[in-house]
Write a protein that holds these residues in place. Structure first.
Motif, PDB file in Angstrom:
ATOM      1  N   GLY A 139      -2.806  -6.808  -4.209  1.00 49.38           N
ATOM      2  CA  GLY A 139      -4.237  -5.646  -4.492  1.00 49.38           C
ATOM      3  C   GLY A 139      -4.390  -4.757  -4.031  1.00 49.38           C
ATOM      4  O   GLY A 139      -4.343  -3.561  -4.756  1.00 49.38           O
ATOM      5  N   GLY A 140      -3.976  -5.049  -2.579  1.00 49.86           N
ATOM      6  CA  GLY A 140      -4.451  -3.614  -1.823  1.00 49.86           C
ATOM      7  C   GLY A 140      -3.832  -2.268  -2.719  1.00 49.86           C
ATOM      8  O   GLY A 140      -3.700  -1.695  -2.483  1.00 49.86           O
ATOM      9  N   ALA A 141      -2.145  -3.092  -2.741  1.00 51.43           N
ATOM     10  CA  ALA A 141      -0.875  -1.931  -3.113  1.00 51.43           C
ATOM     11  C   ALA A 141      -1.210  -1.436  -4.779  1.00 51.43           C
ATOM     12  O   ALA A 141      -1.164   0.051  -4.765  1.00 51.43           O
TER      13      ALA A 141
ATOM     14  N   SER B 130      -8.715   5.152  -1.705  1.00 48.80           N
ATOM     15  CA  SER B 130      -7.726   3.711  -2.082  1.00 48.80           C
ATOM     16  C   SER B 130      -6.690   3.732  -1.096  1.00 48.80           C
ATOM     17  O   SER B 130      -6.438   3.062  -0.777  1.00 48.80           O
ATOM     18  N   GLY B 131      -6.546   4.698  -0.606  1.00 48.24           N
ATOM     19  CA  GLY B 131      -5.219   4.487   0.725  1.00 48.24           C
ATOM     20  C   GLY B 131      -5.954   4.004   1.387  1.00 48.24           C
ATOM     21  O   GLY B 131      -5.343   3.211   3.036  1.00 48.24           O
ATOM     22  N   VAL B 132      -7.770   4.324   1.946  1.00 45.80           N
ATOM     23  CA  VAL B 132      -7.735   3.042   3.159  1.00 45.80           C
ATOM     24  C   VAL B 132      -8.190   1.721   2.634  1.00 45.80           C
ATOM     25  O   VAL B 132      -8.163   1.401   3.946  1.00 45.80           O
ATOM     26  N   VAL B 133      -8.413   1.628   2.069  1.00 48.48           N
ATOM     27  CA  VAL B 133      -8.498   0.338   1.392  1.00 48.48           C
ATOM     28  C   VAL B 133      -6.981  -0.191   1.963  1.00 48.48           C
ATOM     29  O   VAL B 133      -6.751  -1.458   1.857  1.00 48.48           O
ATOM     30  N   LEU B 134      -5.851   0.504   1.117  1.00 46.95           N
ATOM     31  CA  LEU B 134      -4.680   0.065   1.725  1.00 46.95           C
ATOM     32  C   LEU B 134      -4.570  -0.929   2.596  1.00 46.95           C
ATOM     33  O   LEU B 134      -4.078  -1.408   3.203  1.00 46.95           O
ATOM     34  N   ALA B 135      -4.498   0.369   3.730  1.00 46.14           N
ATOM     35  CA  ALA B 135      -4.886   0.169   5.058  1.00 46.14           C
ATOM     36  C   ALA B 135      -5.621  -0.972   6.049  1.00 46.14           C
ATOM     37  O   ALA B 135      -4.995  -1.704   6.160  1.00 46.14           O
ATOM     38  N   ALA B 136      -6.336  -1.668   4.842  1.00 49.70           N
ATOM     39  CA  ALA B 136      -7.964  -2.403   5.633  1.00 49.70           C
ATOM     40  C   ALA B 136      -6.783  -3.743   4.729  1.00 49.70           C
ATOM     41  O   ALA B 136      -7.033  -4.991   5.721  1.00 49.70           O
TER      42      ALA B 136
END
Length: 378
Positions: free
Chosen positions: A327-329, A41-47
Protein backbone atom coordinates in the motif's frame (compact mmCIF):
# COMPACT_ATOMS: atom_id res chain seq x y z
CA UNK A 1 -13.93 -5.85 29.56
CA UNK A 2 -10.75 -6.89 31.35
CA UNK A 3 -8.41 -4.20 32.64
CA UNK A 4 -5.34 -5.43 30.68
CA UNK A 5 -7.22 -5.11 27.37
CA UNK A 6 -8.33 -1.57 28.28
CA UNK A 7 -4.78 -0.51 29.07
CA UNK A 8 -3.36 -2.19 25.98
CA UNK A 9 -6.06 -0.62 23.80
CA UNK A 10 -5.26 2.85 25.15
CA UNK A 11 -1.57 2.30 24.52
CA UNK A 12 -2.43 1.09 21.02
CA UNK A 13 -4.31 4.34 20.46
CA UNK A 14 -1.25 6.39 21.33
CA UNK A 15 1.00 4.38 18.98
CA UNK A 16 -1.32 4.34 15.97
CA UNK A 17 -1.91 8.05 16.36
CA UNK A 18 1.52 8.42 14.76
CA UNK A 19 0.61 6.30 11.76
CA UNK A 20 -2.36 8.58 11.19
CA UNK A 21 -0.27 11.68 11.89
CA UNK A 22 1.93 11.15 8.83
CA UNK A 23 -1.05 11.33 6.46
CA UNK A 24 -2.45 14.26 8.44
CA UNK A 25 0.80 16.17 7.88
CA UNK A 26 0.49 15.86 4.08
CA UNK A 27 -1.70 18.96 3.47
CA UNK A 28 0.61 21.06 5.68
CA UNK A 29 3.71 19.83 3.83
CA UNK A 30 2.05 20.79 0.55
CA UNK A 31 0.95 24.22 1.83
CA UNK A 32 4.04 25.22 3.83
CA UNK A 33 6.85 23.53 1.91
CA UNK A 34 5.16 23.36 -1.51
CA UNK A 35 5.82 19.63 -1.94
CA UNK A 36 4.35 17.96 -5.03
CA UNK A 37 1.93 15.02 -4.81
CA UNK A 38 4.83 12.70 -5.66
CA UNK A 39 7.01 14.22 -2.92
CA UNK A 40 4.42 13.82 -0.17
CA UNK A 41 3.77 10.29 -1.42
CA UNK A 42 7.46 9.64 -0.75
CA UNK A 43 6.98 10.78 2.85
CA UNK A 44 4.05 8.37 3.24
CA UNK A 45 6.14 5.61 1.67
CA UNK A 46 8.98 6.25 4.14
CA UNK A 47 6.56 5.91 7.04
CA UNK A 48 5.12 2.61 5.82
CA UNK A 49 7.68 0.74 3.73
CA UNK A 50 10.51 0.32 6.25
CA UNK A 51 8.02 -0.34 9.03
CA UNK A 52 6.23 -2.99 7.02
CA UNK A 53 9.37 -4.82 5.91
CA UNK A 54 10.94 -4.82 9.38
CA UNK A 55 7.77 -5.76 11.25
CA UNK A 56 7.81 -9.50 10.38
CA UNK A 57 11.39 -9.65 11.67
CA UNK A 58 10.19 -8.42 15.04
CA UNK A 59 7.36 -10.95 14.76
CA UNK A 60 9.83 -13.79 14.23
CA UNK A 61 11.76 -12.66 17.30
CA UNK A 62 8.60 -12.69 19.42
CA UNK A 63 7.93 -16.26 18.26
CA UNK A 64 11.13 -17.22 20.08
CA UNK A 65 11.18 -14.85 23.06
CA UNK A 66 8.63 -12.80 24.96
CA UNK A 67 9.71 -9.16 24.65
CA UNK A 68 7.00 -7.06 26.28
CA UNK A 69 9.54 -4.33 27.02
CA UNK A 70 9.36 -3.51 23.30
CA UNK A 71 5.91 -1.97 23.79
CA UNK A 72 6.85 1.16 25.80
CA UNK A 73 10.17 1.64 23.99
CA UNK A 74 8.62 1.42 20.54
CA UNK A 75 5.70 3.65 21.56
CA UNK A 76 8.14 6.43 22.41
CA UNK A 77 10.30 5.95 19.30
CA UNK A 78 7.23 6.03 17.05
CA UNK A 79 6.16 9.36 18.51
CA UNK A 80 9.63 10.91 18.56
CA UNK A 81 10.07 10.33 14.82
CA UNK A 82 6.87 12.16 13.89
CA UNK A 83 7.68 14.93 16.38
CA UNK A 84 10.94 15.59 14.49
CA UNK A 85 9.31 15.49 11.03
CA UNK A 86 8.47 19.20 11.08
CA UNK A 87 11.86 20.40 12.33
CA UNK A 88 13.87 22.27 9.70
CA UNK A 89 13.13 22.48 5.98
CA UNK A 90 15.05 19.43 4.81
CA UNK A 91 13.07 16.89 2.82
CA UNK A 92 15.71 14.26 3.63
CA UNK A 93 15.37 14.93 7.37
CA UNK A 94 11.60 14.64 7.11
CA UNK A 95 11.87 11.28 5.34
CA UNK A 96 14.39 9.96 7.89
CA UNK A 97 12.25 11.14 10.82
CA UNK A 98 9.10 9.40 9.61
CA UNK A 99 11.16 6.29 8.79
CA UNK A 100 12.39 6.19 12.42
CA UNK A 101 8.77 6.52 13.51
CA UNK A 102 7.93 3.59 11.24
CA UNK A 103 10.57 1.42 12.91
CA UNK A 104 9.04 2.20 16.29
CA UNK A 105 5.62 1.19 15.01
CA UNK A 106 7.13 -1.98 13.50
CA UNK A 107 8.64 -3.01 16.82
CA UNK A 108 5.36 -2.43 18.64
CA UNK A 109 2.71 -4.31 16.72
CA UNK A 110 3.75 -8.01 16.62
CA UNK A 111 4.45 -8.20 20.35
CA UNK A 112 1.41 -6.07 21.19
CA UNK A 113 -0.82 -8.37 19.12
CA UNK A 114 0.60 -11.43 20.87
CA UNK A 115 0.15 -9.95 24.34
CA UNK A 116 -3.37 -8.71 23.51
CA UNK A 117 -4.44 -12.10 22.10
CA UNK A 118 -3.21 -13.79 25.27
CA UNK A 119 -4.93 -11.21 27.49
CA UNK A 120 -8.17 -11.56 25.50
CA UNK A 121 -8.21 -15.37 26.00
CA UNK A 122 -9.38 -15.70 22.41
CA UNK A 123 -12.39 -13.37 22.53
CA UNK A 124 -13.05 -11.79 19.10
CA UNK A 125 -14.82 -8.93 20.87
CA UNK A 126 -11.86 -8.26 23.16
CA UNK A 127 -9.48 -8.23 20.21
CA UNK A 128 -11.92 -5.88 18.51
CA UNK A 129 -11.58 -3.48 21.43
CA UNK A 130 -7.79 -3.73 21.26
CA UNK A 131 -7.89 -2.93 17.54
CA UNK A 132 -10.38 -0.16 18.24
CA UNK A 133 -7.73 1.56 20.32
CA UNK A 134 -5.48 1.78 17.28
CA UNK A 135 -8.33 3.02 15.10
CA UNK A 136 -9.20 5.75 17.61
CA UNK A 137 -5.55 6.80 17.49
CA UNK A 138 -5.79 7.01 13.70
CA UNK A 139 -9.01 8.99 13.95
CA UNK A 140 -7.70 11.57 16.41
CA UNK A 141 -4.41 12.07 14.55
CA UNK A 142 -5.79 14.70 12.11
CA UNK A 143 -7.30 16.64 15.01
CA UNK A 144 -4.05 16.51 16.99
CA UNK A 145 -1.94 17.54 14.00
CA UNK A 146 -4.36 20.32 13.07
CA UNK A 147 -4.41 21.65 16.64
CA UNK A 148 -0.61 21.76 16.83
CA UNK A 149 0.54 22.49 13.27
CA UNK A 150 -2.30 24.77 12.17
CA UNK A 151 -1.54 27.09 15.09
CA UNK A 152 2.25 26.83 15.36
CA UNK A 153 3.27 25.65 11.89
CA UNK A 154 5.42 22.63 11.16
CA UNK A 155 8.02 24.00 13.57
CA UNK A 156 5.67 23.16 16.44
CA UNK A 157 5.76 19.44 15.62
CA UNK A 158 7.95 18.52 18.67
CA UNK A 159 4.79 18.98 20.76
CA UNK A 160 3.43 15.88 19.04
CA UNK A 161 5.67 13.72 21.24
CA UNK A 162 3.32 14.11 24.24
CA UNK A 163 0.98 11.19 23.35
CA UNK A 164 4.04 8.96 22.92
CA UNK A 165 5.04 9.56 26.53
CA UNK A 166 1.52 8.74 27.68
CA UNK A 167 1.47 5.66 25.43
CA UNK A 168 4.72 4.32 26.90
CA UNK A 169 3.30 4.64 30.42
CA UNK A 170 0.06 2.88 29.41
CA UNK A 171 2.02 0.05 27.81
CA UNK A 172 3.97 -0.49 31.02
CA UNK A 173 0.74 -0.61 33.02
CA UNK A 174 -0.89 -2.96 30.51
CA UNK A 175 2.04 -5.35 30.54
CA UNK A 176 2.06 -5.48 34.33
CA UNK A 177 -1.69 -6.16 34.45
CA UNK A 178 -1.41 -8.90 31.82
CA UNK A 179 1.63 -10.51 33.44
CA UNK A 180 -0.25 -10.76 36.73
CA UNK A 181 -2.74 -12.93 34.83
CA UNK A 182 0.19 -15.12 33.66
CA UNK A 183 -0.77 -14.53 30.02
CA UNK A 184 2.01 -12.39 28.56
CA UNK A 185 4.88 -14.78 29.09
CA UNK A 186 3.37 -18.00 27.73
CA UNK A 187 4.84 -19.28 24.48
CA UNK A 188 2.28 -20.99 22.22
CA UNK A 189 3.23 -23.61 19.63
CA UNK A 190 0.28 -26.03 19.26
CA UNK A 191 -1.59 -26.72 16.03
CA UNK A 192 -0.73 -27.10 12.35
CA UNK A 193 0.25 -24.16 10.16
CA UNK A 194 -1.88 -23.59 7.03
CA UNK A 195 0.46 -21.49 4.90
CA UNK A 196 -1.74 -21.61 1.78
CA UNK A 197 -4.73 -20.06 3.52
CA UNK A 198 -2.46 -17.59 5.26
CA UNK A 199 -1.03 -16.59 1.87
CA UNK A 200 -4.50 -15.92 0.45
CA UNK A 201 -5.43 -13.91 3.53
CA UNK A 202 -2.21 -11.91 3.24
CA UNK A 203 -2.93 -11.15 -0.41
CA UNK A 204 -6.37 -9.85 0.51
CA UNK A 205 -4.85 -7.67 3.24
CA UNK A 206 -2.47 -6.24 0.64
CA UNK A 207 -5.53 -5.18 -1.37
CA UNK A 208 -7.06 -3.60 1.72
CA UNK A 209 -3.76 -1.82 2.39
CA UNK A 210 -3.54 -0.34 -1.10
CA UNK A 211 -7.02 1.16 -0.78
CA UNK A 212 -6.52 2.39 2.77
CA UNK A 213 -3.11 3.98 2.21
CA UNK A 214 -4.26 5.56 -1.05
CA UNK A 215 -7.31 7.11 0.59
CA UNK A 216 -5.36 8.11 3.70
CA UNK A 217 -2.73 9.94 1.67
CA UNK A 218 -5.08 11.77 -0.69
CA UNK A 219 -8.61 11.94 0.69
CA UNK A 220 -7.96 15.29 2.39
CA UNK A 221 -6.79 16.80 -0.90
CA UNK A 222 -9.57 15.04 -2.87
CA UNK A 223 -12.13 16.61 -0.52
CA UNK A 224 -10.74 20.09 -1.14
CA UNK A 225 -8.17 20.50 1.63
CA UNK A 226 -8.57 22.80 4.63
CA UNK A 227 -11.39 22.06 7.06
CA UNK A 228 -13.19 19.88 4.50
CA UNK A 229 -10.08 17.80 3.97
CA UNK A 230 -9.46 17.37 7.69
CA UNK A 231 -13.11 16.33 8.15
CA UNK A 232 -12.88 13.73 5.39
CA UNK A 233 -9.72 12.24 6.87
CA UNK A 234 -11.28 12.23 10.34
CA UNK A 235 -14.37 10.42 8.99
CA UNK A 236 -12.16 7.86 7.23
CA UNK A 237 -10.44 7.04 10.51
CA UNK A 238 -13.39 7.45 12.87
CA UNK A 239 -15.64 5.15 10.87
CA UNK A 240 -13.10 2.48 11.67
CA UNK A 241 -13.96 2.77 15.36
CA UNK A 242 -17.45 1.52 14.65
CA UNK A 243 -16.29 -0.99 12.06
CA UNK A 244 -13.72 -2.68 14.30
CA UNK A 245 -16.09 -3.29 17.20
CA UNK A 246 -18.84 -4.40 14.81
CA UNK A 247 -16.43 -6.82 13.17
CA UNK A 248 -15.81 -8.68 16.41
CA UNK A 249 -19.49 -8.92 17.24
CA UNK A 250 -20.50 -9.96 13.73
CA UNK A 251 -17.78 -12.63 13.73
CA UNK A 252 -19.23 -14.12 16.90
CA UNK A 253 -22.54 -14.60 15.10
CA UNK A 254 -21.62 -15.34 11.48
CA UNK A 255 -17.97 -16.41 11.61
CA UNK A 256 -14.86 -14.46 10.71
CA UNK A 257 -14.41 -15.47 7.07
CA UNK A 258 -17.99 -14.63 5.91
CA UNK A 259 -17.80 -11.25 7.66
CA UNK A 260 -14.45 -10.43 6.06
CA UNK A 261 -15.77 -11.35 2.60
CA UNK A 262 -18.85 -9.14 3.05
CA UNK A 263 -16.69 -6.22 4.18
CA UNK A 264 -14.57 -6.40 1.03
CA UNK A 265 -17.72 -6.43 -1.11
CA UNK A 266 -18.97 -3.31 0.68
CA UNK A 267 -15.63 -1.61 0.09
CA UNK A 268 -15.94 -2.00 -3.68
CA UNK A 269 -19.17 0.03 -3.77
CA UNK A 270 -17.99 2.55 -1.18
CA UNK A 271 -14.72 3.40 -2.94
CA UNK A 272 -16.62 3.90 -6.20
CA UNK A 273 -18.81 6.42 -4.39
CA UNK A 274 -15.76 8.21 -2.97
CA UNK A 275 -14.26 8.60 -6.43
CA UNK A 276 -17.46 9.73 -8.17
CA UNK A 277 -19.10 12.07 -5.64
CA UNK A 278 -18.35 15.27 -3.74
CA UNK A 279 -19.69 17.29 -0.81
CA UNK A 280 -21.90 15.56 1.82
CA UNK A 281 -22.30 12.50 -0.39
CA UNK A 282 -18.52 12.12 -0.48
CA UNK A 283 -18.37 12.07 3.33
CA UNK A 284 -21.12 9.43 3.45
CA UNK A 285 -19.19 7.17 1.08
CA UNK A 286 -15.97 7.82 3.00
CA UNK A 287 -17.76 6.56 6.13
CA UNK A 288 -18.94 3.43 4.28
CA UNK A 289 -15.46 2.83 2.89
CA UNK A 290 -14.06 3.20 6.38
CA UNK A 291 -16.49 0.61 7.74
CA UNK A 292 -15.68 -1.80 4.93
CA UNK A 293 -11.96 -1.39 5.48
CA UNK A 294 -12.08 -1.67 9.26
CA UNK A 295 -14.70 -4.36 9.94
CA UNK A 296 -12.15 -7.07 9.01
CA UNK A 297 -9.20 -5.37 10.72
CA UNK A 298 -9.04 -7.32 14.00
CA UNK A 299 -10.36 -10.43 12.22
CA UNK A 300 -7.34 -10.36 9.89
CA UNK A 301 -5.10 -10.56 12.95
CA UNK A 302 -6.83 -13.49 14.65
CA UNK A 303 -7.35 -15.37 11.38
CA UNK A 304 -3.65 -15.02 10.59
CA UNK A 305 -2.71 -16.20 14.08
CA UNK A 306 -5.05 -19.21 13.80
CA UNK A 307 -3.82 -20.13 10.31
CA UNK A 308 -0.26 -20.10 11.72
CA UNK A 309 -0.67 -21.29 15.34
CA UNK A 310 3.01 -22.22 15.54
CA UNK A 311 4.15 -18.79 14.34
CA UNK A 312 1.81 -16.31 16.00
CA UNK A 313 4.41 -13.53 16.08
CA UNK A 314 5.25 -13.98 12.42
CA UNK A 315 1.55 -14.01 11.52
CA UNK A 316 1.04 -10.79 13.49
CA UNK A 317 4.05 -9.16 11.86
CA UNK A 318 2.88 -10.03 8.35
CA UNK A 319 -0.81 -9.16 8.78
CA UNK A 320 0.01 -5.90 10.57
CA UNK A 321 3.21 -5.02 8.74
CA UNK A 322 4.56 -6.58 5.58
CA UNK A 323 1.22 -6.51 3.77
CA UNK A 324 1.04 -2.75 4.40
CA UNK A 325 4.26 -2.14 2.46
CA UNK A 326 2.55 -2.67 -0.89
CA UNK A 327 0.00 0.00 0.00
CA UNK A 328 2.81 2.39 0.86
CA UNK A 329 4.67 1.51 -2.34
CA UNK A 330 1.60 2.22 -4.47
CA UNK A 331 1.03 5.67 -2.93
CA UNK A 332 3.82 7.36 -4.98
CA UNK A 333 2.34 5.86 -8.15
CA UNK A 334 -1.03 7.38 -7.29
CA UNK A 335 0.70 10.70 -6.63
CA UNK A 336 2.61 10.61 -9.91
CA UNK A 337 -0.57 9.76 -11.84
CA UNK A 338 -2.39 12.60 -10.08
CA UNK A 339 0.38 15.03 -11.08
CA UNK A 340 0.07 13.86 -14.70
CA UNK A 341 -3.74 13.74 -14.88
CA UNK A 342 -6.04 14.55 -11.94
CA UNK A 343 -6.46 13.26 -8.41
CA UNK A 344 -9.89 11.82 -9.22
CA UNK A 345 -8.48 9.88 -12.18
CA UNK A 346 -5.60 8.62 -10.04
CA UNK A 347 -7.96 7.31 -7.34
CA UNK A 348 -10.32 5.57 -9.79
CA UNK A 349 -8.27 2.32 -10.07
CA UNK A 350 -8.71 1.78 -6.33
CA UNK A 351 -12.27 0.61 -7.03
CA UNK A 352 -10.94 -2.63 -8.57
CA UNK A 353 -8.49 -3.50 -5.79
CA UNK A 354 -10.95 -4.74 -3.10
CA UNK A 355 -12.67 -6.83 -5.78
CA UNK A 356 -9.45 -8.75 -6.28
CA UNK A 357 -9.16 -9.13 -2.50
CA UNK A 358 -12.67 -10.58 -2.39
CA UNK A 359 -11.70 -13.17 -5.01
CA UNK A 360 -8.70 -14.22 -2.93
CA UNK A 361 -10.92 -14.70 0.11
CA UNK A 362 -13.54 -16.88 -1.61
CA UNK A 363 -11.81 -20.28 -1.07
CA UNK A 364 -10.94 -19.62 2.59
CA UNK A 365 -12.49 -21.65 5.38
CA UNK A 366 -12.76 -20.81 9.05
CA UNK A 367 -9.64 -22.08 10.87
CA UNK A 368 -9.88 -24.08 14.06
CA UNK A 369 -9.42 -21.83 17.06
CA UNK A 370 -6.66 -23.05 19.42
CA UNK A 371 -8.00 -24.95 22.43
CA UNK A 372 -6.41 -22.49 24.84
CA UNK A 373 -8.81 -19.81 23.55
CA UNK A 374 -12.06 -21.74 23.24
CA UNK A 375 -13.24 -20.99 26.78
CA UNK A 376 -12.77 -17.27 26.26
CA UNK A 377 -14.17 -16.90 22.76
CA UNK A 378 -17.06 -14.52 22.45
Amino acid sequence: MRRPIVLLALGHACVDMYQGAVAALVPFLVAERHYSYAAVSGVVLAATLLSSVVQPLFGALTDRWAMPWLLPVSAFVGGAGVALAGVGDSYALTVVAVAVSGIGVAAYHPEAARVARAASTGSHTAMGWFSLGGNVGFATAPLLVAAVVATGGLGASPLLVVPAIAGAALCVAGIRATTRGNAAGKRQSGGIDDWRSFGRLSGAIVCRSIVFVGLSAFIALHAGGGAQGTTALFVLYLGGAVGTVAGGRLANRYGRVPVVRAAYALTILAVAGVVLTSGPALLAFVALASAGLYVPFSLHITLGQDYLPRHVGTASGVTLGLTVSVGGAVAPLIGALADATSLRAALAPLVLVPAFGWLLLRPLREPAQPERFLSGAG
